[in-house]
Design a protein around this motif. Sequence first.
Motif, PDB file in Angstrom:
ATOM      1  N   ALA A   1      -1.406  -0.324  -1.466  1.00 51.27           N
ATOM      2  CA  ALA A   1      -2.846  -0.398  -1.184  1.00 51.27           C
ATOM      3  C   ALA A   1      -3.607  -0.822  -2.430  1.00 51.27           C
ATOM      4  N   ASN A   2      -4.660  -1.568  -2.218  1.00 53.31           N
ATOM      5  CA  ASN A   2      -5.613  -1.903  -3.280  1.00 53.31           C
ATOM      6  C   ASN A   2      -6.717  -0.845  -3.230  1.00 53.31           C
ATOM      7  N   PRO A   3      -6.718   0.087  -4.178  1.00 52.19           N
ATOM      8  CA  PRO A   3      -7.643   1.221  -4.054  1.00 52.19           C
ATOM      9  C   PRO A   3      -9.116   0.826  -4.104  1.00 52.19           C
ATOM     10  N   ASN A   4      -9.404  -0.366  -4.584  1.00 52.81           N
ATOM     11  CA  ASN A   4     -10.801  -0.810  -4.598  1.00 52.81           C
ATOM     12  C   ASN A   4     -11.321  -1.107  -3.206  1.00 52.81           C
TER      13      ASN A   4
ATOM     14  N   TYR B   1      -5.437   4.154   2.860  1.00 51.31           N
ATOM     15  CA  TYR B   1      -4.121   4.233   3.491  1.00 51.31           C
ATOM     16  C   TYR B   1      -3.948   5.611   4.098  1.00 51.31           C
TER      17      TYR B   1
ATOM     18  N   GLU C   1      -9.180  -0.824  -0.089  1.00 57.92           N
ATOM     19  CA  GLU C   1      -8.382  -0.366   1.057  1.00 57.92           C
ATOM     20  C   GLU C   1      -8.180   1.150   1.038  1.00 57.92           C
TER      21      GLU C   1
ATOM     22  N   CYS D   1       2.077   4.126  -2.215  1.00 58.06           N
ATOM     23  CA  CYS D   1       0.799   3.591  -1.727  1.00 58.06           C
ATOM     24  C   CYS D   1      -0.147   3.333  -2.891  1.00 58.06           C
ATOM     25  N   GLU D   2      -0.233   4.308  -3.789  1.00 61.35           N
ATOM     26  CA  GLU D   2      -1.161   4.191  -4.927  1.00 61.35           C
ATOM     27  C   GLU D   2      -0.783   3.035  -5.832  1.00 61.35           C
ATOM     28  N   GLN D   3       0.519   2.878  -6.079  1.00 62.59           N
ATOM     29  CA  GLN D   3       0.955   1.934  -7.111  1.00 62.59           C
ATOM     30  C   GLN D   3       1.276   0.553  -6.566  1.00 62.59           C
TER      31      GLN D   3
ATOM     32  N   TYR E   1      -8.753  -1.908   5.491  1.00 57.93           N
ATOM     33  CA  TYR E   1      -9.928  -2.027   4.643  1.00 57.93           C
ATOM     34  C   TYR E   1     -10.804  -0.788   4.788  1.00 57.93           C
TER      35      TYR E   1
END
Lengths: 85, 85
Positions: free
Chosen positions: A68-71, A75, A73, A63-65, A10
Amino acid sequence: MFLAQVHVTYKPSILDPQAVAIKNAMHRLNFDKVEAVRQGKYFELSLDVATATDAETQTEAICEQLLANPNMETYRYEVKELANQ
Amino acid sequence: MFLAQVHVTYKPSILDPQAVAIKNAMHRLNFDKVEAVRQGKYFELSLDVATATDAETQTEAICEQLLANPNMETYRYEVKELANQ
């Protein structure tokens, strides 16, 4: 063959009640020297690519797709070459 | 202050359908160079102890008693000293 080791955690600004619960459990077990806990996900990917740069490009995109949840998290990852089989 | 970085993963003998599902999702996204996926849990513990040996002893006990299921999982950890605040 390359191995990518990916950590997804997170963002520091996100409240993590599960980590707080783990810390409280440690204190109940008398591990009271634990001051803080962060928890996250860990992935190991075996990649059949030719170069470390290829492995990093692939891992970044994965990781991007997906991982990870870019909002919420962030990485990070390291790539290393595996010995030839 | 010491930071312990703990990785908890399934033993190799344990079937991990979640890792298989992640690998299949990668292949659907055309990341078909991914040959294998392992997934697990990652913890960072901040420990207010005097020496690295203390930090390792505490982390070992915490893994045994709380973080890992010894029937199905293995763990590994590294301890490093944090810069003084």
